[in-house]
Design a protein around this motif. Structure first.
Motif, PDB file in Angstrom:
ATOM      1  N   LEU A  75     -44.724   3.193 -28.517  1.00  0.00           N
ATOM      2  CA  LEU A  75     -45.419   4.270 -29.215  1.00  0.00           C
ATOM      3  C   LEU A  75     -44.534   4.869 -30.304  1.00  0.00           C
ATOM      4  CD1 LEU A  75     -47.149   6.104 -26.221  1.00  0.00           C
ATOM      5  CD2 LEU A  75     -47.995   4.188 -27.596  1.00  0.00           C
ATOM      6  N   TYR A  76     -45.162   5.234 -31.437  1.00  0.00           N
ATOM      7  CA  TYR A  76     -44.409   5.738 -32.582  1.00  0.00           C
ATOM      8  C   TYR A  76     -44.990   7.039 -33.131  1.00  0.00           C
ATOM      9  CZ  TYR A  76     -41.854   1.361 -32.813  1.00  0.00           C
ATOM     10  OH  TYR A  76     -41.045   0.295 -32.505  1.00  0.00           O
ATOM     11  N   HIS A  77     -44.085   7.858 -33.650  1.00  0.00           N
ATOM     12  CA  HIS A  77     -44.374   9.108 -34.355  1.00  0.00           C
ATOM     13  C   HIS A  77     -43.990   8.878 -35.816  1.00  0.00           C
ATOM     14  CE1 HIS A  77     -43.644  13.276 -35.685  1.00  0.00           C
ATOM     15  NE2 HIS A  77     -42.411  12.931 -35.951  1.00  0.00           N
ATOM     16  N   SER A  78     -44.798   9.351 -36.758  1.00  0.00           N
ATOM     17  CA  SER A  78     -44.549   9.063 -38.169  1.00  0.00           C
ATOM     18  C   SER A  78     -44.162  10.315 -38.953  1.00  0.00           C
ATOM     19  CB  SER A  78     -45.787   8.428 -38.809  1.00  0.00           C
ATOM     20  OG  SER A  78     -46.931   9.220 -38.593  1.00  0.00           O
ATOM     21  N   ALA A  79     -43.448  10.088 -40.054  1.00  0.00           N
ATOM     22  CA  ALA A  79     -43.035  11.163 -40.958  1.00  0.00           C
ATOM     23  C   ALA A  79     -42.925  10.578 -42.362  1.00  0.00           C
ATOM     24  CB  ALA A  79     -41.706  11.765 -40.518  1.00  0.00           C
TER      25      ALA A  79
ATOM     26  N   ARG B 101     -36.627  16.267 -53.511  1.00  0.00           N
ATOM     27  CA  ARG B 101     -36.983  15.437 -52.356  1.00  0.00           C
ATOM     28  C   ARG B 101     -37.521  16.333 -51.245  1.00  0.00           C
ATOM     29  NH1 ARG B 101     -35.039  14.110 -47.479  1.00  0.00           N
ATOM     30  NH2 ARG B 101     -33.289  15.543 -47.725  1.00  0.00           N
ATOM     31  N   PHE B 102     -38.610  15.885 -50.596  1.00  0.00           N
ATOM     32  CA  PHE B 102     -39.259  16.669 -49.552  1.00  0.00           C
ATOM     33  C   PHE B 102     -39.514  15.801 -48.323  1.00  0.00           C
ATOM     34  CE2 PHE B 102     -40.255  18.610 -53.560  1.00  0.00           C
ATOM     35  CZ  PHE B 102     -40.294  19.974 -53.328  1.00  0.00           C
ATOM     36  N   VAL B 103     -39.366  16.406 -47.154  1.00  0.00           N
ATOM     37  CA  VAL B 103     -39.717  15.773 -45.888  1.00  0.00           C
ATOM     38  C   VAL B 103     -41.007  16.401 -45.389  1.00  0.00           C
ATOM     39  CG1 VAL B 103     -39.108  15.695 -43.434  1.00  0.00           C
ATOM     40  CG2 VAL B 103     -37.437  15.019 -45.154  1.00  0.00           C
ATOM     41  N   ILE B 104     -41.958  15.562 -44.975  1.00  0.00           N
ATOM     42  CA  ILE B 104     -43.225  16.039 -44.417  1.00  0.00           C
ATOM     43  C   ILE B 104     -43.323  15.547 -42.985  1.00  0.00           C
ATOM     44  CG2 ILE B 104     -45.733  15.997 -44.580  1.00  0.00           C
ATOM     45  CD1 ILE B 104     -45.427  15.550 -47.574  1.00  0.00           C
ATOM     46  N   GLU B 105     -43.474  16.491 -42.056  1.00  0.00           N
ATOM     47  CA  GLU B 105     -43.513  16.141 -40.638  1.00  0.00           C
ATOM     48  C   GLU B 105     -44.164  17.273 -39.858  1.00  0.00           C
ATOM     49  OE1 GLU B 105     -40.443  14.144 -37.435  1.00  0.00           O
ATOM     50  OE2 GLU B 105     -39.691  15.724 -38.739  1.00  0.00           O
ATOM     51  N   GLN B 106     -44.870  16.905 -38.797  1.00  0.00           N
ATOM     52  CA  GLN B 106     -45.397  17.897 -37.862  1.00  0.00           C
ATOM     53  C   GLN B 106     -44.387  18.083 -36.738  1.00  0.00           C
ATOM     54  OE1 GLN B 106     -48.349  17.073 -34.689  1.00  0.00           O
ATOM     55  NE2 GLN B 106     -49.757  18.260 -35.946  1.00  0.00           N
ATOM     56  N   ALA B 107     -44.164  19.334 -36.319  1.00  0.00           N
ATOM     57  CA  ALA B 107     -43.146  19.614 -35.309  1.00  0.00           C
ATOM     58  C   ALA B 107     -43.476  20.902 -34.569  1.00  0.00           C
ATOM     59  CB  ALA B 107     -41.769  19.741 -35.973  1.00  0.00           C
ATOM     60  N   PRO B 108     -42.846  21.132 -33.405  1.00  0.00           N
ATOM     61  CA  PRO B 108     -42.985  22.418 -32.721  1.00  0.00           C
ATOM     62  C   PRO B 108     -42.442  23.545 -33.595  1.00  0.00           C
ATOM     63  CG  PRO B 108     -42.012  20.759 -31.279  1.00  0.00           C
ATOM     64  CD  PRO B 108     -42.010  20.177 -32.646  1.00  0.00           C
TER      65      PRO B 108
ATOM     66  N   ARG C 157     -47.715  26.460 -30.476  1.00  0.00           N
ATOM     67  CA  ARG C 157     -48.118  26.187 -31.849  1.00  0.00           C
ATOM     68  C   ARG C 157     -47.302  25.043 -32.441  1.00  0.00           C
ATOM     69  NH1 ARG C 157     -51.518  29.192 -34.362  1.00  0.00           N
ATOM     70  NH2 ARG C 157     -50.795  28.502 -36.388  1.00  0.00           N
ATOM     71  N   TYR C 158     -47.902  24.387 -33.432  1.00  0.00           N
ATOM     72  CA  TYR C 158     -47.175  23.381 -34.212  1.00  0.00           C
ATOM     73  C   TYR C 158     -47.160  23.823 -35.668  1.00  0.00           C
ATOM     74  CZ  TYR C 158     -51.767  21.555 -35.797  1.00  0.00           C
ATOM     75  OH  TYR C 158     -53.023  21.415 -36.341  1.00  0.00           O
ATOM     76  N   GLU C 159     -46.231  23.262 -36.422  1.00  0.00           N
ATOM     77  CA  GLU C 159     -46.173  23.521 -37.859  1.00  0.00           C
ATOM     78  C   GLU C 159     -46.043  22.199 -38.602  1.00  0.00           C
ATOM     79  OE1 GLU C 159     -42.747  26.087 -38.029  1.00  0.00           O
ATOM     80  OE2 GLU C 159     -41.380  24.421 -38.454  1.00  0.00           O
ATOM     81  N   VAL C 160     -46.550  22.186 -39.819  1.00  0.00           N
ATOM     82  CA  VAL C 160     -46.397  21.028 -40.699  1.00  0.00           C
ATOM     83  C   VAL C 160     -45.487  21.449 -41.830  1.00  0.00           C
ATOM     84  CG1 VAL C 160     -47.529  19.323 -42.147  1.00  0.00           C
ATOM     85  CG2 VAL C 160     -48.685  20.172 -40.100  1.00  0.00           C
ATOM     86  N   ARG C 161     -44.372  20.735 -41.969  1.00  0.00           N
ATOM     87  CA  ARG C 161     -43.352  21.111 -42.945  1.00  0.00           C
ATOM     88  C   ARG C 161     -43.454  20.284 -44.224  1.00  0.00           C
ATOM     89  NH1 ARG C 161     -38.777  20.625 -38.234  1.00  0.00           N
ATOM     90  NH2 ARG C 161     -39.454  22.454 -37.028  1.00  0.00           N
ATOM     91  N   ARG C 162     -43.312  20.951 -45.333  1.00  0.00           N
ATOM     92  CA  ARG C 162     -43.102  20.323 -46.634  1.00  0.00           C
ATOM     93  C   ARG C 162     -41.734  20.825 -47.071  1.00  0.00           C
ATOM     94  NH1 ARG C 162     -47.366  21.856 -51.204  1.00  0.00           N
ATOM     95  NH2 ARG C 162     -46.387  23.865 -50.741  1.00  0.00           N
ATOM     96  N   TRP C 163     -40.701  20.223 -46.484  1.00  0.00           N
ATOM     97  CA  TRP C 163     -39.354  20.782 -46.453  1.00  0.00           C
ATOM     98  C   TRP C 163     -38.490  20.180 -47.559  1.00  0.00           C
ATOM     99  CZ3 TRP C 163     -35.982  20.340 -41.386  1.00  0.00           C
ATOM    100  CH2 TRP C 163     -34.833  21.130 -41.532  1.00  0.00           C
ATOM    101  N   ARG C 164     -38.176  20.987 -48.551  1.00  0.00           N
ATOM    102  CA  ARG C 164     -37.325  20.516 -49.640  1.00  0.00           C
ATOM    103  C   ARG C 164     -35.923  20.235 -49.124  1.00  0.00           C
ATOM    104  NH1 ARG C 164     -37.764  21.504 -55.352  1.00  0.00           N
ATOM    105  NH2 ARG C 164     -35.828  20.950 -56.401  1.00  0.00           N
ATOM    106  N   ASP C 165     -35.410  19.045 -49.409  1.00  0.00           N
ATOM    107  CA  ASP C 165     -34.089  18.607 -48.961  1.00  0.00           C
ATOM    108  C   ASP C 165     -33.962  18.690 -47.432  1.00  0.00           C
ATOM    109  OD1 ASP C 165     -33.229  18.133 -51.594  1.00  0.00           O
ATOM    110  OD2 ASP C 165     -32.667  20.239 -51.846  1.00  0.00           O
ATOM    111  N   GLY C 166     -35.085  18.533 -46.729  1.00  0.00           N
ATOM    112  CA  GLY C 166     -35.084  18.635 -45.275  1.00  0.00           C
ATOM    113  C   GLY C 166     -34.613  17.371 -44.586  1.00  0.00           C
ATOM    114  N   ALA C 167     -34.654  17.423 -43.254  1.00  0.00           N
ATOM    115  CA  ALA C 167     -34.182  16.317 -42.433  1.00  0.00           C
ATOM    116  C   ALA C 167     -35.274  15.865 -41.484  1.00  0.00           C
ATOM    117  CB  ALA C 167     -32.958  16.746 -41.622  1.00  0.00           C
TER     118      ALA C 167
END
Length: 223
Positions: free
Chosen positions: A69-73, A82-89, A118-128
């Motif tokens: 099973l896989y989780h995607s980002a 550069r931005f990271v997009i991911e759903q996370a706690p 709750r969950y959050e969806v990040r559009r994180w500049r220079d994120g990890a």
């Protein structure tokens, strides 16, 4: 209530909340969209074991071999950064620092009044991307088109935000992090036909995002 708590524990373990990980950027393309496949439970033995048990049961009911099973980002590059997009706690701390653009409840809508549900969806500049070192067959370049990359970034705040782990939008599959990523890819105009998890794997929730992306905008959000 016990079932809801168990759901949240599984969700919380799916993504490590280490906000101090180093930059995960790969390559120096001016623009592009890269997809990462992270093994479910990377960095956490409990959720990995639970995922294997879940998949063993589901595969037996569906009369097919068990899959990984896989989780995607996503990692998105535009001329502006550069931005990271991911759903996370949702951890404690500054939402703006993590680039939070959307969010919803976990397990049950009423439970979303509490941070741990709750969950959050990040559009994180220079994120990890947590546990990116364990990503398989990644990154996968989806496009080098700067307009498409920008369009995908702009879509993040308008994401559907149904309850995580439920099928509120009647797609036949639960909504989760893979639904978020597939919805963004499809809604930005990128082709999804050739996108598949690594060999021997599957991404639960992926099809839910594609189904919702094909609907008119007025039908994409829970009532």
């Amino acid at each position: 209530m016990q079932a809801l708590v168990a759901t949240v524990r599984t969700f919380a373990l799916m993504t490590t909340n280490d906000l101090d990980r180093p930059d995960t950027g790969r390559g120096q393309a001016v623009a592009g969209v890269d997809l990462y496949w992270i093994p479910l439970g990377a960095g956490g033995h409990s959720v990995r074991f639970n995922g294997r048990v879940f998949e063993a049961v589901v595969s037996r009911l569906e009369h097919r071999p068990a899959c990984d099973l896989y989780h995607s980002a996503l990692e998105v590059r535009v001329p502006g950064g550069r931005f990271v997009i991911e759903q996370a706690p949702v951890p404690r701390g500054d939402r703006a620092r993590r680039g939070v653009a959307a969010g919803g409840a976990v397990g049950a809508r009423w439970a979303g009044h509490f941070r741990i549900f709750r969950y959050e969806v990040r559009r994180w500049r220079d994120g990890a991307i947590p546990d990116v070192g364990e990503a398989v067959d990644s990154p996968r370049r989806l496009t080098d088109d700067p307009e498409c990359a920008r369009r995908l970034l702009d879509l993040v705040p308008s994401l559907p935000t149904p309850v995580w782990g439920r099928d509120e939008l009647a797609t036949g599959e639960m909504w989760n992090s893979n639904s978020v990523i597939s919805w963004l890819i499809a809604s930005s105009g990128l082709s999804t036909e050739s996108i598949q998890p690594p060999d021997g794997g599957r991404a639960p929730g992926w099809n839910a995002g594609l189904v919702v992306a094909r609907r008119p905008a007025a039908q994409q959000h829970p009532a």
